[in-house]
Design a protein around this motif. Structure first.
Motif, PDB file in Angstrom:
ATOM      1  N   ASN A  36       0.798  -1.212   0.000  1.00  0.00           N
ATOM      2  CA  ASN A  36       0.000   0.000   0.000  1.00  0.00           C
ATOM      3  C   ASN A  36       0.836   1.269   0.000  1.00  0.00           C
ATOM      4  OD1 ASN A  36       0.943  -0.525   2.532  1.00  0.00           O
ATOM      5  ND2 ASN A  36      -0.858   0.239   3.610  1.00  0.00           N
TER       6      ASN A  36
ATOM      7  N   TRP B 136     -10.609  -0.654  -2.801  1.00  0.00           N
ATOM      8  CA  TRP B 136      -9.417  -1.186  -2.142  1.00  0.00           C
ATOM      9  C   TRP B 136      -9.124  -0.330  -0.901  1.00  0.00           C
ATOM     10  CZ3 TRP B 136      -6.512  -5.328  -1.976  1.00  0.00           C
ATOM     11  CH2 TRP B 136      -5.176  -5.264  -1.579  1.00  0.00           C
ATOM     12  N   ASN B 137      -9.531  -0.794   0.284  1.00  0.00           N
ATOM     13  CA  ASN B 137      -9.341  -0.012   1.494  1.00  0.00           C
ATOM     14  C   ASN B 137      -8.808  -0.898   2.610  1.00  0.00           C
ATOM     15  OD1 ASN B 137     -11.680  -1.104   3.127  1.00  0.00           O
ATOM     16  ND2 ASN B 137     -12.825  -0.257   1.388  1.00  0.00           N
ATOM     17  N   SER B 138      -8.377  -0.262   3.681  1.00  0.00           N
ATOM     18  CA  SER B 138      -7.694  -0.970   4.763  1.00  0.00           C
ATOM     19  C   SER B 138      -8.645  -1.610   5.751  1.00  0.00           C
ATOM     20  CB  SER B 138      -6.754  -0.003   5.506  1.00  0.00           C
ATOM     21  OG  SER B 138      -7.475   1.131   5.955  1.00  0.00           O
ATOM     22  N   TYR B 139      -9.964  -1.455   5.569  1.00  0.00           N
ATOM     23  CA  TYR B 139     -10.916  -2.128   6.448  1.00  0.00           C
ATOM     24  C   TYR B 139     -11.362  -3.457   5.842  1.00  0.00           C
ATOM     25  CZ  TYR B 139     -15.116  -3.248   9.063  1.00  0.00           C
ATOM     26  OH  TYR B 139     -16.059  -3.895   9.818  1.00  0.00           O
TER      27      TYR B 139
ATOM     28  N   GLY C  84      -5.737  -0.466   0.922  1.00  0.00           N
ATOM     29  CA  GLY C  84      -5.804   0.974   1.085  1.00  0.00           C
ATOM     30  C   GLY C  84      -4.801   1.707   0.238  1.00  0.00           C
ATOM     31  N   TYR C  85      -5.291   2.705  -0.519  1.00  0.00           N
ATOM     32  CA  TYR C  85      -4.388   3.538  -1.308  1.00  0.00           C
ATOM     33  C   TYR C  85      -3.683   4.564  -0.422  1.00  0.00           C
ATOM     34  CZ  TYR C  85      -7.016   1.522  -5.209  1.00  0.00           C
ATOM     35  OH  TYR C  85      -7.600   0.656  -6.088  1.00  0.00           O
TER      36      TYR C  85
ATOM     37  N   SER D 151      -5.190   5.096   3.115  1.00  0.00           N
ATOM     38  CA  SER D 151      -5.882   5.072   4.395  1.00  0.00           C
ATOM     39  C   SER D 151      -5.205   4.138   5.380  1.00  0.00           C
ATOM     40  CB  SER D 151      -7.344   4.646   4.215  1.00  0.00           C
ATOM     41  OG  SER D 151      -7.425   3.332   3.712  1.00  0.00           O
TER      42      SER D 151
ATOM     43  N   LYS E  13      -5.772   3.041   9.849  1.00  0.00           N
ATOM     44  CA  LYS E  13      -6.574   3.271  11.047  1.00  0.00           C
ATOM     45  C   LYS E  13      -5.827   4.151  12.044  1.00  0.00           C
ATOM     46  CE  LYS E  13      -9.732   0.974  14.198  1.00  0.00           C
ATOM     47  NZ  LYS E  13     -10.350  -0.304  14.610  1.00  0.00           N
TER      48      LYS E  13
ATOM     49  N   TYR F 230     -10.448   6.577  10.333  1.00  0.00           N
ATOM     50  CA  TYR F 230      -9.383   6.209   9.403  1.00  0.00           C
ATOM     51  C   TYR F 230      -8.843   7.473   8.759  1.00  0.00           C
ATOM     52  CZ  TYR F 230     -10.468   1.212   9.621  1.00  0.00           C
ATOM     53  OH  TYR F 230     -10.646  -0.085  10.040  1.00  0.00           O
TER      54      TYR F 230
ATOM     55  N   ASP G 258      -9.939   6.395   1.570  1.00  0.00           N
ATOM     56  CA  ASP G 258     -10.392   5.140   0.970  1.00  0.00           C
ATOM     57  C   ASP G 258     -11.509   4.479   1.766  1.00  0.00           C
ATOM     58  OD1 ASP G 258      -8.471   5.393  -1.012  1.00  0.00           O
ATOM     59  OD2 ASP G 258      -6.945   4.439   0.231  1.00  0.00           O
ATOM     60  N   TYR G 259     -11.585   4.802   3.053  1.00  0.00           N
ATOM     61  CA  TYR G 259     -12.608   4.168   3.859  1.00  0.00           C
ATOM     62  C   TYR G 259     -13.125   5.159   4.896  1.00  0.00           C
ATOM     63  CZ  TYR G 259     -15.069   0.867   6.848  1.00  0.00           C
ATOM     64  OH  TYR G 259     -16.041   0.212   7.567  1.00  0.00           O
TER      65      TYR G 259
END
Length: 851
Positions: free
Chosen positions: A409, A554-557, A564-565, A567, A569, A583, A587-588
């Motif tokens: 990422n 495409w996100n980190s959750y 995630g591009y 993002s 937490k 976040y 992305d999220y």
């Protein structure tokens, strides 16, 4: 074209001033002595002029720089003078002998002595006995000065000189001025030069001959020996150094070091390329490592800003044979228009190999992150209510091949265009309006990672209901709207999770959010301690963000392993509890239905100094929000943790932040996060700092604890946290538990000390220790550095067996003794960043924020 501000002030040998003064002596004295010839018969008392006090002496401590003062000739005064006629068939002349407090002076210089003799026939003048000469830049003490006024030559014997405007001094057997076909030359025989004070000969340059052509900005030294405490260190048959403030090419002062890289010798060379740019080449030879070259280029453009470029190159590492032709550089450039609207900045670092920094403690480049170098440039236009910027950011991975696939990422922005607008008068009825919009093209250096073009449009309307000093209330609403065009044709995760194929080529979403926040300020002149006052500052925030399906992005959750591009937490420290986002990045947008409550208590002494503050807060969720996403092998400390549903909670960790000023010298800082749901401490960071002798010295013990579950929850794609073991006692289940101490201070006006010691309680071994001791005198510095720390590769172990092998090979040992010559003010070898060998894993920063 404007000249750049001086980055370096080169070594200056100011014998030029006294040589210039003697030139004036030869040029102007004809007037006086011709006057003597005309008046000596009629006015024998001409030589016994009364001393004038207005310009007789130039203070030894006074720096006078004025080479344009008109020369009105010389005047000679003494207690007595004897005139003797000289008989010559062709010429008539006289011999004048002066005795007692002889002073020869002009508007630019003064020569004093016990006696003097002038021959008007040959135009020779000799001053002897306690001879002292002063001008605007230099003081000279000599046995005698002999000058021929006709040929404009002179010679002074057994000289000692000191600079008036620069801290330098030296001696010379002879100083000679000659005239060859109208060109004047100056020579110093058997001369020395140093910047040390008069009672200190720590170092000096010794040359058999120093020459300078008139009006040139440099001098040539022949058969030069550099001596430290009179011990010869190196020899150069010829070297050229500047003798004026004019910048010219030449050697700068050298430095030597002895340490884990062996004996090091550094000799910088300065290139004066143009009035607005220059370059310093700094070659260093290490006995264990070989040659290491550094370059520093600084420039100033005509209307386009200024910058600096740092380069380094190692042809062959003698210690690590596989390292050849290592090359890296870093560019910084900044520009701001005259009207303060346009600005531009660039920060670009690059190395030619991914493992450039492994076993390379010579590099000064450093890294902007743990695993990559940043390459970014931003152009921005700002006006009263809006700004528009364009940013290009790339990342270069600097890891070895084993973990090259992990930071999937780390996306480059090629480019990102952002627009921000704010106008409190844009809407009626006291409504405020602001807008953030951006268009971003995301690219990854890894072929199996998705890429995307993202468009964001986030308008916000907010209403300040009150801005009174003792209470505030604000309402706001935002619509987070985004559109993605994702390139997923090459996306092929090595270990796919369920649902990872839900990514869509074209995806869009609109996420509405509502926020209401408020705070009070309550103070009282009465407090638990008599004479003290106190305040209480409660605050709250209600945040609602709609639950919108974002699994197509495409996100980190949804893709916790490495999604995630841009993002990631956020943590949940006290001040993070009142953020409007869970976040970072776009992305999220996590669904939120939560109430944040907290408050700060402050205590003030009779002088109204804050001596204590205590902040406590927590988030209460009003939905089935899941705070923790913990794997089955989590280290929960109560029964029932094997049931994954037990991690679902409607309240966050409790965050606590406190600062205490126990006395003027003793302070305490602590930040804590505790999970009542899991009955475990999530994080704990505490520092006690004691200072004494007006804060010249300090001692700061500290302790840091972060649970492994908390680390995984906040950053699940961390390489060292993706390792699990079925054994609950396995070291791979550990988080962070480290204690340490930092001490430092100014032991004297010349000696500074800083030392650290950090111990890992989980692994029961030393994490890092360092010692820095530095001595500075007026003419040199002597430093001692010792560093022992775990290699970066130690933290990348994947089994308990390798973790247990904490032998010396897992440590990096760096030690160095450094000796650096201090020359004239401002003359320093420029550097960018810090050597990797001197960068600790844990930096000490004064954490106390009592007002």
């Amino acid at each position: 074209m404007r000249k750049p501000k001086a980055k370096i002030k080169l070594l200056t040998l100011s014998i030029s001033s006294i040589l210039y003064s003697f030139y004036s002596y030869g040029e102007a004295s004809n007037v006086i002595f011709n006057d003597i010839n005309q008046h000596q018969q009629n006015n024998p008392d001409f030589f016994l002029q009364k001393k004038e006090t207005n310009n007789e002496n130039i203070s030894d401590n006074q720096c006078l720089i004025n080479n344009n003062v008109p020369d009105n000739g010389y005047k000679i005064s003494a207690k007595q003078a004897n005139i003797t006629q000289l008989n010559n068939q062709k010429k008539q002349g006289s011999l004048v002998t002066y005795k007692g407090d002889v002073v020869v002076k002009s508007n630019t210089m003064i020569i004093k002595g016990d006696k003097a003799r002038y021959n008007s026939l040959t135009q020779n003048a000799i001053v002897k006995g306690n001879v002292k000469a002063s001008d605007s830049e230099v003081n000279v003490i000599a046995k005698q000065i002999s000058a021929n006024l006709k040929s404009k030559t002179y010679q002074s014997d057994q000289n000692e000189y000191t600079g008036r405007c620069v801290p330098m001094r030296g001696d010379a057997q002879k100083i000679i001025k000659s005239n060859v076909k109208g060109t004047e030359f100056y020579k110093m025989r058997n001369g020395t030069l140093t910047t040390c004070p008069s009672d200190d000969d720590s170092w000096k340059l010794v040359a058999t001959k120093i020459t300078r052509e008139n009006d040139t900005p440099f001098a040539d030294l022949y058969n030069t020996t550099f001596r430290v405490h009179n011990v010869p260190i190196f020899y150069l048959p010829w070297m050229r150094i500047p003798v004026t403030n004019q910048r010219v090419s030449g050697f700068l002062m050298p430095s030597v070091s002895i340490g884990s890289n062996g004996f090091g010798w550094t000799t910088p060379f300065y290139f004066n390329l143009a009035p607005n740019y220059d370059f310093i080449l700094t070659p260093t030879i290490y006995s264990y490592r070989g040659a290491f070259f550094q370059g520093y280029f600084s420039y100033l453009t005509d209307g386009w800003g200024s910058g600096k470029l740092y380069l380094e190159y190692m042809p062959q590492d003698k210690l690590y044979k596989d390292k050849k032709n290592l090359f890296g550089y870093k560019l910084n450039h900044n520009y701001l228009s005259a009207d303060n609207h346009w600005s531009f900045s660039a920060n670009y670092s690059k190395v030619n190999k991914g493992d450039y920094f492994i076993n390379n403690n010579l590099s000064l480049l450093g890294s902007d992150g743990t695993y990559y170098l940043t390459q970014t440039a931003t152009s921005k236009y700002s006006d009263t209510n809006w700004n528009l910027s364009a940013t290009i950011t790339k990342y270069q991975s600097i890891q070895n091949s084993d973990i090259n696939q992990l930071p999937i990422n780390n996306y480059s922005l090629l480019p990102q265009i952002e627009f921000n607008f704010y106008d409190p008068n844009y809407l009626p009825n006291q409504l405020n309006y602001k807008l953030h919009a951006d268009a971003t093209n995301f690219k990854s250096e890894f072929s199996n990672a998705p890429s995307a073009i993202r468009l964001n449009f986030n308008p916000t309307i907010y209403l300040p209901l009150s801005t009174a000093p003792w209470w505030k209330l604000n309402l706001s609403t935002t619509a987070y709207s985004s559109y993605y065009q994702q390139d997923i044709k090459n996306f092929s995760p090595t270990d796919p999770e369920p649902g990872e194929q839900n990514l869509e080529k074209n995806a869009s979403r609109v996420v509405p959010s509502f926020n209401i926040s408020g705070s009070l300020y309550l103070d009282s002149n009465s407090a638990p301690i008599q004479g003290y006052s106190q305040s209480f500052e409660p605050r709250f925030q209600y945040l609602y963000t709609m639950n919108v399906d974002q699994s197509s992005i495409w996100n980190s959750y949804n893709y916790t392993k490495y999604g995630g591009y841009d993002s990631v937490k956020k943590s949940l420290g006290y001040y993070d509890l009142f953020s409007d986002r869970s976040y970072a990045g776009s992305d999220y947008y996590a669904p939120e239905n939560r109430l944040s409550l907290g408050g700060t208590y402050r205590l003030f002494n009779p002088l109204q100094d804050e001596v204590f503050n205590f902040s406590l807060g927590q988030i209460f969720y009003n939905s089935s929000q899941t705070l923790y996403t913990i794997p089955e092998n989590a280290t929960c400390q109560r029964p029932g943790c094997s049931d994954p549903t037990s991690y679902q909670t409607k309240f966050s960790t409790t965050a606590l932040q406190t600062n205490v000023k126990i006395t003027d010298n003793l302070k305490f800082d602590n930040s804590t996060q505790y999970s009542f749901k899991l009955h475990q401490l999530e994080s704990f960071n505490s520092t006690l700092r004691y200072s004494f002798d007006d804060d010249l010295y300090f001692v700061a013990p500290s302790y840091t604890y972060i649970s492994r579950d908390f680390l995984y929850n906040t950053n699940p794609n961390n390489y060292n946290l993706g390792l699990y073991s079925k054994d609950p006692n396995s070291k791979t289940n550990y988080g962070i538990s480290q204690t340490g101490i930092t001490i430092g201070g100014q032991l004297s006006n010349s000696i500074n000390l800083n030392a650290t010691y950090f111990y890992d309680l989980n692994y029961n071994l030393l994490a890092q220790t360092s010692l820095n001791l530095n001595y500075s005198s007026s003419c040199y510095t002597l430093g001692f550095t010792l560093l022992r720390r775990l290699n970066d590769s130690w933290w990348m172990t994947d089994t308990d067996e390798t973790i247990s092998q904490a032998d010396d090979e897992r440590y990096e040992n760096v030690y160095m003794i450094n000796f650096t010559i201090l020359s004239l003010p401002g003359m320093k070898n420029p550097t960018i960043g810090t050597t990797s060998s001197e960068t600790p894993l844990y930096n000490y920063v004064d954490p106390f924020n009592l007002s």
